[in-house]
Scaffold this motif. Sequence first.
Motif, mmCIF file in Angstrom:
data_model
loop_
_atom_site.group_PDB
_atom_site.id
_atom_site.type_symbol
_atom_site.label_atom_id
_atom_site.label_comp_id
_atom_site.label_asym_id
_atom_site.label_seq_id
_atom_site.Cartn_x
_atom_site.Cartn_y
_atom_site.Cartn_z
ATOM 1 N N ARG A 82 0.822 -1.212 0.000
ATOM 2 C CA ARG A 82 0.000 0.000 0.000
ATOM 3 C C ARG A 82 0.850 1.254 0.000
ATOM 4 N N LYS A 83 0.238 2.321 -0.474
ATOM 5 C CA LYS A 83 0.861 3.655 -0.467
ATOM 6 C C LYS A 83 0.193 4.445 0.671
ATOM 7 N N PRO A 84 0.782 5.583 1.066
ATOM 8 C CA PRO A 84 0.173 6.343 2.165
ATOM 9 C C PRO A 84 -1.316 6.621 1.899
ATOM 10 N N GLY A 85 -2.138 6.425 2.940
ATOM 11 C CA GLY A 85 -3.572 6.706 2.824
ATOM 12 C C GLY A 85 -4.391 5.515 2.352
ATOM 13 N N MET A 86 -3.724 4.474 1.850
ATOM 14 C CA MET A 86 -4.472 3.292 1.370
ATOM 15 C C MET A 86 -4.711 2.302 2.503
ATOM 16 N N THR A 87 -5.806 1.533 2.402
ATOM 17 C CA THR A 87 -5.983 0.420 3.337
ATOM 18 C C THR A 87 -5.433 -0.835 2.666
ATOM 19 N N ARG A 88 -5.189 -1.879 3.497
ATOM 20 C CA ARG A 88 -4.705 -3.147 2.935
ATOM 21 C C ARG A 88 -5.768 -3.762 2.024
ATOM 22 N N SER A 119 1.244 -11.494 1.400
ATOM 23 C CA SER A 119 0.637 -10.443 0.572
ATOM 24 C C SER A 119 -0.706 -10.006 1.158
ATOM 25 N N ASN A 120 -0.980 -8.725 1.053
ATOM 26 C CA ASN A 120 -2.208 -8.159 1.623
ATOM 27 C C ASN A 120 -3.342 -8.070 0.601
ATOM 28 N N PRO A 121 -4.580 -8.017 1.053
ATOM 29 C CA PRO A 121 -5.054 -8.145 2.436
ATOM 30 C C PRO A 121 -4.867 -9.591 2.911
ATOM 31 N N MET A 122 -3.953 -9.776 3.867
ATOM 32 C CA MET A 122 -3.385 -11.094 4.156
ATOM 33 C C MET A 122 -4.416 -12.154 4.592
ATOM 34 N N ASP A 123 -5.363 -11.796 5.468
ATOM 35 C CA ASP A 123 -6.318 -12.827 5.916
ATOM 36 C C ASP A 123 -7.142 -13.334 4.728
ATOM 37 N N THR A 124 -7.516 -12.418 3.864
ATOM 38 C CA THR A 124 -8.314 -12.802 2.694
ATOM 39 C C THR A 124 -7.465 -13.581 1.688
ATOM 40 N N MET A 125 -6.196 -13.203 1.547
ATOM 41 C CA MET A 125 -5.311 -13.950 0.645
ATOM 42 C C MET A 125 -5.075 -15.371 1.176
ATOM 43 N N THR A 126 -4.990 -15.517 2.484
ATOM 44 C CA THR A 126 -4.811 -16.849 3.094
ATOM 45 C C THR A 126 -6.056 -17.698 2.830
ATOM 46 N N TYR A 127 -7.218 -17.077 2.989
ATOM 47 C CA TYR A 127 -8.496 -17.767 2.725
ATOM 48 C C TYR A 127 -8.568 -18.193 1.254
ATOM 49 N N LEU A 128 -8.119 -17.305 0.368
ATOM 50 C CA LEU A 128 -8.111 -17.610 -1.070
ATOM 51 C C LEU A 128 -7.243 -18.845 -1.352
ATOM 52 N N VAL A 212 -2.499 1.059 14.204
ATOM 53 C CA VAL A 212 -2.116 1.861 13.019
ATOM 54 C C VAL A 212 -0.596 1.805 12.796
ATOM 55 N N GLY A 213 0.052 0.781 13.372
ATOM 56 C CA GLY A 213 1.514 0.652 13.254
ATOM 57 C C GLY A 213 1.986 0.646 11.812
ATOM 58 N N GLY A 214 1.301 -0.117 10.966
ATOM 59 C CA GLY A 214 1.683 -0.209 9.559
ATOM 60 C C GLY A 214 1.431 1.102 8.830
ATOM 61 N N ALA A 215 0.272 1.714 9.099
ATOM 62 C CA ALA A 215 -0.087 2.965 8.419
ATOM 63 C C ALA A 215 0.878 4.085 8.806
ATOM 64 N N THR A 216 1.299 4.102 10.068
ATOM 65 C CA THR A 216 2.250 5.126 10.542
ATOM 66 C C THR A 216 3.554 5.030 9.745
ATOM 67 N N LEU A 217 4.023 3.796 9.551
ATOM 68 C CA LEU A 217 5.275 3.602 8.798
ATOM 69 C C LEU A 217 5.091 3.911 7.315
ATOM 70 N N THR A 218 3.944 3.535 6.776
ATOM 71 C CA THR A 218 3.689 3.791 5.345
ATOM 72 C C THR A 218 3.724 5.294 5.078
ATOM 73 N N LYS A 219 3.194 6.073 6.031
ATOM 74 C CA LYS A 219 3.202 7.531 5.884
ATOM 75 C C LYS A 219 4.644 8.058 5.921
ATOM 76 N N LEU A 220 5.455 7.509 6.816
ATOM 77 C CA LEU A 220 6.845 7.982 6.939
ATOM 78 C C LEU A 220 7.711 7.543 5.758
ATOM 79 N N LEU A 221 7.481 6.308 5.290
ATOM 80 C CA LEU A 221 8.367 5.716 4.280
ATOM 81 C C LEU A 221 7.882 5.917 2.846
#
Length: 308
Positions: A82-88, A119-128, A212-221
């Motif tokens: 994902r890019k900043p602002g996107m959900t998984r 790969s995200n959205p990981m729970d759904t990808m695992t189900y797939l 929001v740990g992942g989103a915080t990093l996505t915004k920074l990186l």
Amino acid sequence: MKVTIVGAGAVGASCAEYVAIKNFASEVVLLDIKEGYAEGKAMDLMQTASLNGFDTKITGSTNDYSKTANSDIAVITSGIPRKPGMTREELIGINAGIVKEVSSNLIKHSPNVTLIVVSNPMDTMTYLVHKTTGLPKNKIIGMGGALDSARFKYRLSEALDCPASDVDGMVIGGHSDTGMVPLTRLATRNSVPVKAFISEERLNQVAEDTKVGGATLTKLLGTSAWYAPGAAVSGLVQAIACDQKKMFPCSALLEGEYGLNDICIGVPVILGKDGLEKIVELKLDDAELAKMKDSAEGVKKTNGLLDV
Ligand code: NAI
């Protein structure tokens, strides 16, 4: 022990590096669709062998699955981050097709493989992967909770001003900003409940920062993180490869556990040589169970977007 990692991008290469440094695998194959990319990452990593002191042989391949033949464990990190602002969840359109194709190719060459889906959205990808491959349920594991729990421990150590190795804590539920369930009640510092050291308000803040740990990093990186994700995956790979019987929260197919059915979502599991060897049923209180139910509804909504 042969480990394949599909997707030689940020997370895949970080995972390869941690697996190699831990020195338990004889061989790591990196595979990517981008011409020469996996070969380049493999060569660069192999040039760290004498510096970091490992014997694992890392090779790269551009989409040639014959090179992955007879892998014991395969990690799927192929797809877009994902890019900043996107959900998984927004990644599903592109990543579902990639994960379906990659898992089928892997199994053709390694019918006894244990798959770790990243790969995200990981729970759904695992189900797939469960719905489309026919692999037994102990051989399909989604990685999310191990990373979310490491982020929880980081935030706890920050709040308690102590080393992360002094704290323990677990995040279950869906691997999404709204779906994670950090188990604050069960978190400890040197075996003492953390509630003894910080206010409930501060603990709730720790839980929110974790989610929001992942989103915080996505915004920074500007893109999603890779060091902690790679390290978390390597921990799962090692637990299976070395038959450690270690507990991690992972996305597992539930059949009645936690009152949930026909869903892959984060719960504590034991990992060993047979992959996901056991689902651990924690005694949750009513509030935690309600959060788990809400989280499952969110994951099921995303699963509904799949064409399976
Ligand atoms: P990246 O863009 O750096 O790497 C992805 C790689 O996959 C690229 O090199 C690309 O060429 C490759 N790829 C795409 N289609 C392919 C195919 N059909 N076959 C083989 N390779 C293919 O992305 P990054 O940062 O490594 O993230 C990878 C995935 O992992 C993303 O979906 C991201 O959201 C997810 N992720 C999941 C985490 C978790 O906790 N479950 C944590 C961090 C990232």
